[in-house]
Scaffold this motif. Structure first.
Motif, mmCIF file in Angstrom:
data_model
loop_
_atom_site.group_PDB
_atom_site.id
_atom_site.type_symbol
_atom_site.label_atom_id
_atom_site.label_comp_id
_atom_site.label_asym_id
_atom_site.label_seq_id
_atom_site.Cartn_x
_atom_site.Cartn_y
_atom_site.Cartn_z
ATOM 1 N N VAL A 20 -10.915 -12.761 -6.218
ATOM 2 C CA VAL A 20 -10.854 -13.281 -5.912
ATOM 3 C C VAL A 20 -11.228 -14.857 -5.488
ATOM 4 C CG1 VAL A 20 -11.618 -13.459 -2.997
ATOM 5 C CG2 VAL A 20 -11.285 -11.944 -4.192
ATOM 6 N N VAL A 21 -12.442 -15.238 -6.754
ATOM 7 C CA VAL A 21 -12.922 -16.699 -6.470
ATOM 8 C C VAL A 21 -11.374 -16.597 -8.166
ATOM 9 C CG1 VAL A 21 -14.333 -17.809 -8.328
ATOM 10 C CG2 VAL A 21 -15.335 -16.122 -6.285
ATOM 11 N N LEU A 22 -11.218 -16.296 -8.728
ATOM 12 C CA LEU A 22 -10.393 -17.347 -9.606
ATOM 13 C C LEU A 22 -8.671 -17.914 -8.594
ATOM 14 C CD1 LEU A 22 -10.829 -14.922 -13.211
ATOM 15 C CD2 LEU A 22 -11.787 -17.375 -12.294
ATOM 16 N N LEU A 23 -8.431 -16.787 -7.696
ATOM 17 C CA LEU A 23 -7.282 -16.512 -7.311
ATOM 18 C C LEU A 23 -7.684 -18.104 -6.261
ATOM 19 C CD1 LEU A 23 -6.344 -13.383 -6.588
ATOM 20 C CD2 LEU A 23 -4.847 -14.757 -8.109
ATOM 21 N N SER A 24 -7.968 -18.281 -5.794
ATOM 22 C CA SER A 24 -8.850 -18.606 -5.482
ATOM 23 C C SER A 24 -8.701 -20.688 -5.645
ATOM 24 C CB SER A 24 -9.967 -18.827 -3.869
ATOM 25 O OG SER A 24 -11.144 -18.719 -4.514
ATOM 26 N N TRP A 25 -9.435 -20.202 -6.603
ATOM 27 C CA TRP A 25 -9.767 -21.529 -7.656
ATOM 28 C C TRP A 25 -7.617 -21.781 -7.843
ATOM 29 C CZ3 TRP A 25 -12.303 -25.482 -8.153
ATOM 30 C CH2 TRP A 25 -13.627 -25.198 -7.120
ATOM 31 N N GLY A 26 -7.326 -21.057 -8.137
ATOM 32 C CA GLY A 26 -5.704 -21.092 -8.832
ATOM 33 C C GLY A 26 -4.937 -22.077 -7.641
#
Length: 50
Positions: A20-26
């Motif tokens: 979730v964190v990686l997707l949101s940063w992306g």
């Protein structure tokens, strides 16, 4: 279906949180680059930005 250990659940939750964190940063990075390109096109309409 046998019960899942606490360690396995913690690992699954950690992986989900990381995803979730990686997707949101992306998404943040993608949205900021799109906004920057729009701003550049608005300020310099005669230039070509790839």
């Amino acid at each position: 279906m046998k019960p899942v250990s606490r360690r396995t659940l913690d690992w699954i939750y950690s992986v989900l949180l990381l995803a979730v964190v990686l997707l949101s940063w992306g998404y943040v990075i993608y949205a900021s680059t799109v906004a920057a390109q729009r701003q550049l096109r608005k300020e310099y309409p005669d230039k070509i930005f790839g």
